[in-house]
Design a protein around this motif. Sequence first.
Motif, short mmCIF file in Angstrom:
data_model
loop_
_atom_site.label_atom_id
_atom_site.label_comp_id
_atom_site.label_asym_id
_atom_site.label_seq_id
_atom_site.Cartn_x
_atom_site.Cartn_y
_atom_site.Cartn_z
N ASP A 94 0.79 -1.24 0.00
CA ASP A 94 0.00 0.00 0.00
C ASP A 94 0.82 1.28 0.00
OD1 ASP A 94 -0.14 1.24 3.15
OD2 ASP A 94 0.60 -0.78 2.90
N SER A 95 2.06 1.24 0.48
CA SER A 95 2.77 2.50 0.74
C SER A 95 4.03 2.66 -0.09
CB SER A 95 3.14 2.57 2.22
OG SER A 95 4.12 1.60 2.53
N ALA A 96 4.63 3.84 0.03
CA ALA A 96 5.88 4.12 -0.68
C ALA A 96 7.00 3.20 -0.23
CB ALA A 96 6.27 5.59 -0.46
N ALA A 97 6.93 2.73 1.04
CA ALA A 97 7.95 1.81 1.53
C ALA A 97 7.93 0.48 0.79
CB ALA A 97 7.73 1.56 3.02
N ASP A 98 6.81 0.19 0.12
CA ASP A 98 6.68 -1.08 -0.62
C ASP A 98 7.24 -0.99 -2.05
OD1 ASP A 98 5.37 -2.51 1.45
OD2 ASP A 98 3.50 -1.47 0.98
N LEU A 99 7.61 0.21 -2.48
CA LEU A 99 8.13 0.36 -3.85
C LEU A 99 9.38 -0.49 -4.07
CD1 LEU A 99 7.65 4.23 -4.36
CD2 LEU A 99 6.31 2.37 -5.39
N ALA A 100 10.22 -0.57 -3.03
CA ALA A 100 11.44 -1.38 -3.15
C ALA A 100 11.11 -2.85 -3.36
CB ALA A 100 12.31 -1.21 -1.91
N VAL A 101 10.02 -3.32 -2.77
CA VAL A 101 9.62 -4.72 -2.92
C VAL A 101 9.03 -4.95 -4.31
CG1 VAL A 101 8.26 -6.61 -1.94
CG2 VAL A 101 9.17 -4.81 -0.44
N TRP A 102 8.22 -4.00 -4.76
CA TRP A 102 7.62 -4.12 -6.10
C TRP A 102 8.68 -4.15 -7.20
CZ3 TRP A 102 3.63 -0.45 -3.80
CH2 TRP A 102 2.44 -1.13 -3.52
N GLU A 103 9.83 -3.52 -6.95
CA GLU A 103 10.90 -3.54 -7.95
C GLU A 103 11.37 -4.96 -8.25
OE1 GLU A 103 12.17 -1.22 -9.90
OE2 GLU A 103 10.72 0.22 -9.07
N GLY A 104 11.24 -5.86 -7.29
CA GLY A 104 11.66 -7.23 -7.51
C GLY A 104 10.52 -8.18 -7.78
N ALA A 105 9.28 -7.65 -7.88
CA ALA A 105 8.10 -8.50 -8.07
C ALA A 105 7.70 -8.57 -9.53
CB ALA A 105 6.95 -7.96 -7.23
N GLN A 106 7.01 -9.64 -9.90
CA GLN A 106 6.51 -9.81 -11.27
C GLN A 106 5.21 -9.04 -11.49
OE1 GLN A 106 8.47 -12.34 -9.85
NE2 GLN A 106 9.80 -11.42 -11.39
N VAL A 157 1.61 6.75 -5.21
CA VAL A 157 2.12 5.37 -5.26
C VAL A 157 1.48 4.60 -6.39
CG1 VAL A 157 2.18 3.16 -4.01
CG2 VAL A 157 2.74 5.29 -2.81
N THR A 158 0.18 4.79 -6.57
CA THR A 158 -0.55 4.10 -7.64
C THR A 158 0.02 4.46 -9.01
OG1 THR A 158 -2.57 4.00 -6.32
CG2 THR A 158 -2.81 3.74 -8.69
N ARG A 159 0.27 5.75 -9.24
CA ARG A 159 0.83 6.20 -10.53
C ARG A 159 2.19 5.57 -10.77
NH1 ARG A 159 -1.21 11.29 -8.99
NH2 ARG A 159 0.89 11.90 -8.30
N THR A 160 3.04 5.57 -9.75
CA THR A 160 4.39 5.02 -9.88
C THR A 160 4.35 3.53 -10.21
OG1 THR A 160 5.25 6.65 -8.31
CG2 THR A 160 6.60 4.69 -8.72
N VAL A 161 3.52 2.79 -9.48
CA VAL A 161 3.45 1.35 -9.69
C VAL A 161 2.85 1.02 -11.06
CG1 VAL A 161 2.39 -0.79 -8.85
CG2 VAL A 161 3.32 0.86 -7.23
#
Length: 488
Positions: free
Chosen positions: A148-160, A171-175
Amino acid sequence: MLDSQQAQRSTTVPLVVDLDGTLTPTDTLVESVLLLAKHSAPDLLKLPFWLLRGREHLKSEIARRVTISPDALPYREDLLDYLRAEKAGGRELVLATAAHRSIAEPVAAHLALFDRVLATDETRNLKGSNKLAAIRAEVGPEFAYAGDSAADLAVWEGAQAAVLVGASHAVTRTVRARHAVEKEFPKPAAGLATWRKALRVHQWAKNVLLFVPLLTAFSFAPEHVATMLLAFLCFSGAASATYIANDLWDLGNDRRHPRKKLRPFASGALPITSGVLAALLLLAGSFALASTINKGFVAMLLSYVVLTTAYSWWLKERVLLDVLMLSTLYTMRIVTGSVAVGIHTTSWLLAFSLFVFLSLALVKRCSELQLMQQRGQASAHGRDYHVVDLAVLWPMGLASALAAVVVLGLFINAAETEARYASPVLLWGLAALMIYWLGRLWIKTARGEMDDDPVLYALKDRGSRVALALMVVVAVCAHYLDVKALFA
């Protein structure tokens, strides 16, 4: 955003789910600190020293002292439905959170959805890059992540793929721009209606009691009315601050209540940190305004806040002491109104008020116990009341109502009443209306029609409104209308 086919292919890989702000809309660390304040307040002084040794040490120390019950947390039901469907389809689900394992593991056991749990322990704080590394080591390089948060962006970088749960617009726009989005769960907007509910603006109606001294003294000078309006704002702001504090203090009990679990903080519609900030601002503003009235009013407002806090933090859990405190707080509003404009409060009014409000407080408790009785519960959670107490509380409430009428009758025959009112005999009509109104409230309680708050119920109930209006008319007529002169 990446193409939808890539997002659909991601459903074959394990789905890793965050806890705070995602699976639950609340923050378990903040709630843990709140529980620490409730059960071991001196340990709050240790928080900065624990934090100096790392967030993992901070969370571990708090976990040693307090425990969050998983069934007392609010959950995103729409996300849970999605996870259940994915689980039924054979997908592996993993809970990965920066919350301490003492919170994460019971949550996973309670929901019975997750195959594995990754959480903060004494050696590492599982957030950002640390969480990504732990997921890769435990789950593998291919996974989808729900956060949900900006702290999760680092995790999404490694996710499919990404599952967005209540994420901000930024955050939604970035993801969306960088990752395949498998599913989105928008966050319900917390607008003015939500804050109005949190501040309990409807409860401000109780502060109309501040105006009672003006009515009983029949003193409606413009300066008095203006002062009372300002006092009303001060009291309402301070009351809202104490309501927020009470909601935050009683989160666990509220979440187990059929109606109170829908309150903004209990449901997670508003963050706890916002509530703390709002309460502090309201208190500061209320006392700043109060200082423009007089010192006596400031002292009464401070006393009200202290007593309300004592009620919320301790007295509300003590049988009978809670209803006595409620009746005292109602009566304090009348006394505070007298102090604000310098009008003397008679002992008659104080005695009458205490008995009336004790009866109303007992209506509140009897209504709650009756509801528990209907649900098959034997006792109230977080309160020292049992259903069998109805045998004592019910006659006690009726006796208090009749005692208020007796005090009113003695007042009617008092010498000072003869001097103040043109036709004191008309006040017997007021006594009759009081018997009707209080009796009506108790009958409604017996029928199971009473809300949690009898004062607010009276303002919504047509019969009560008519009775209260007639009481005002009778009091005014008794003061100004000389019946003997009319028939002379």
